[in-house]
Scaffold this active site. Structure first.
Site, short mmCIF file in Angstrom:
data_model
loop_
_atom_site.label_atom_id
_atom_site.label_comp_id
_atom_site.label_asym_id
_atom_site.label_seq_id
_atom_site.Cartn_x
_atom_site.Cartn_y
_atom_site.Cartn_z
N GLN A 76 -89.69 -76.94 38.40
CA GLN A 76 -88.87 -75.77 38.73
C GLN A 76 -88.91 -74.73 37.61
OE1 GLN A 76 -87.68 -74.76 41.55
NE2 GLN A 76 -88.56 -76.59 42.48
N SER A 77 -90.09 -74.48 37.11
CA SER A 77 -90.21 -73.50 36.02
C SER A 77 -90.14 -72.07 36.56
CB SER A 77 -91.54 -73.70 35.30
OG SER A 77 -91.82 -72.58 34.50
N ASN A 78 -89.18 -71.32 36.03
CA ASN A 78 -89.10 -69.89 36.36
C ASN A 78 -90.28 -69.14 35.75
OD1 ASN A 78 -86.47 -69.90 37.71
ND2 ASN A 78 -85.74 -70.55 35.71
N HIS A 79 -90.65 -69.60 34.57
CA HIS A 79 -91.77 -68.96 33.86
C HIS A 79 -93.04 -69.05 34.72
CE1 HIS A 79 -93.65 -68.50 29.55
NE2 HIS A 79 -93.98 -67.52 30.34
N ALA A 80 -93.28 -70.23 35.30
CA ALA A 80 -94.49 -70.41 36.12
C ALA A 80 -94.45 -69.50 37.34
CB ALA A 80 -94.61 -71.86 36.56
#
Ligand code: PLP
Length: 350
Positions: free
Chosen positions: A89-93
């Site tokens: 659940q990476s926002n960065h990704a």
């Protein structure tokens, strides 16, 4: 990059900062809004929110600022693809995948788990929608496993004559500090225009953003406490890590400033069971922001940050007479991966 808020810096500092390559991808400045109903609910005199969740592309978030620097560096290195290795659940990704597409680069995302989940949800769903090359980890050792897998994927692309820019944790956080620095200057312009005299900033912070904000305060002589509420624990103590990234940026810019770990304000009390594990307090903070102001937070970062502020008001660590600037750093797509916990929390309430 040119940005009116940079004029707040002394000319020598401004000139070196403006030379740092950056793309223009977001909608700046993000809004600064009063939150009188949330202020009343949590018992603080004045509360304002900085809406980096409305930073523009890819459903917003603080990483849009950050990626303006990262992707400029990738393009300068003539990369054809950008690789990041992160959690599901990476926002960065999510923001990287969308913005990489926007500037014509192929996003590659290595997810730190052994296989695809049966259902793509939240951030991972959005990453998949961009057509990113998504890989899953085979090894179970987090650091060695990820490193090895990244090397293999970069080599695989190199064999096809494609150059991959790798988002490496340390370099990325120095660029994140640059983003935080500019964000703080943007905030200062808004605060001045609104005639506000804030007592502190509260935000979810684990890395570069807070470092850049503290550095910006030092550069312009603003004694504004930046209170970072941690969503994760690293091996390196967070205040040391944060100061380190700020100092690496100062060094790169040639600024005669040095942050001390002791001046970094970190709240480690809200992590709960760990990274990306919602807590009862973060779920309640998410509910409260939505009920009072119609603002959606997320349970892993911004919810924990608001929970930290609520706890500090209750303990007296932050005075109820304060004017607080709460930085909404984004992360809302993760709501759709925590649907079970949120449903349970709401059912317990009503
Ligand atoms: C929504 C959200 N808030 C805050 C942070 C923390 O930002 P930083 O890593 O610059 O401390 C992140 C990082 O991924 C994030 O996704």
């Amino acid at each position: 990059m040119t940005c009116p808020a940079l004029d707040l810096l002394p000319p020598l500092l401004r000139d070196s900062f403006a030379r740092l390559p950056a793309l223009s991808l977001g909608n700046w400045p993000t809004p600064l809004e009063p939150c009188p109903r949330l202020a009343a609910a949590i018992g603080v005199q004045s509360l304002w929110i900085k809406r980096d969740d409305q930073s523009g592309p890819a459903l917003g978030g603080n990483k849009v600022r950050h990626l303006e620097y990262t992707l400029a560096e990738a393009l300068a290195q003539r990369a054809q693809a950008v690789l990041i290795a992160v959690g599901e659940q990476s926002n960065h990704a999510r923001q990287m995948a969308a913005l990489a597409r926007k500037v014509g680069l192929l996003p590659i995302v290595i997810v730190n788990q052994p296989a695809a989940p049966p259902l793509l949800r939240g951030n991972l769903l959005l990453v998949a929608l961009t057509g990113a090359d998504i890989r899953y980890l085979v090894a179970d050792d987090y650091e060695k496993g990820l490193e090895r897998r990244c090397d293999e994927v970069v080599d695989e692309y190199a064999r096809q004559k494609l150059h991959v820019y790798r988002i490496r944790p340390d370099r990325s956080q120095v660029l994140g500090a640059a983003a935080g620095l500019r964000a703080l200057l943007e905030l200062k312009s808004q605060v001045d225009a609104a005639g506000l005299d804030p007592d502190a900033v509260v935000l979810s912070a684990a890395n570069g953003s807070q470092a850049g904000m503290v550095l910006a305060c030092r550069a312009i002589g603003w004694a504004l406490p930046i209170r970072g509420v941690a969503p994760v624990l690293w091996k390196e103590p967070l205040h040391e890590r944060t100061a380190r990234f700020g100092n690496l940026l100062a060094q790169e810019l040639g600024w005669p400033l040095r942050l001390e770990a002791a001046e970094i304000l970190n709240d480690l009390s809200q992590i709960g069971a760990g990274y990306q594990c919602p807590t009862a307090a973060s779920l309640e903070a998410v509910r409260l922001a939505a009920v009072t102001e119609g603002i959606f937070l997320d349970p892993n970062y911004t919810g924990k940050a608001l929970a930290g502020l609520i706890a500090d008001l209750a303990s007296g660590a932050v005075s109820r007479q304060s004017t607080i600037l709460f930085w909404h750093t984004g992360g809302v797509p993760a709501l759709f991966s925590a649907d079970q916990q949120i449903t349970d929390h709401l059912h317990a309430h009503f």
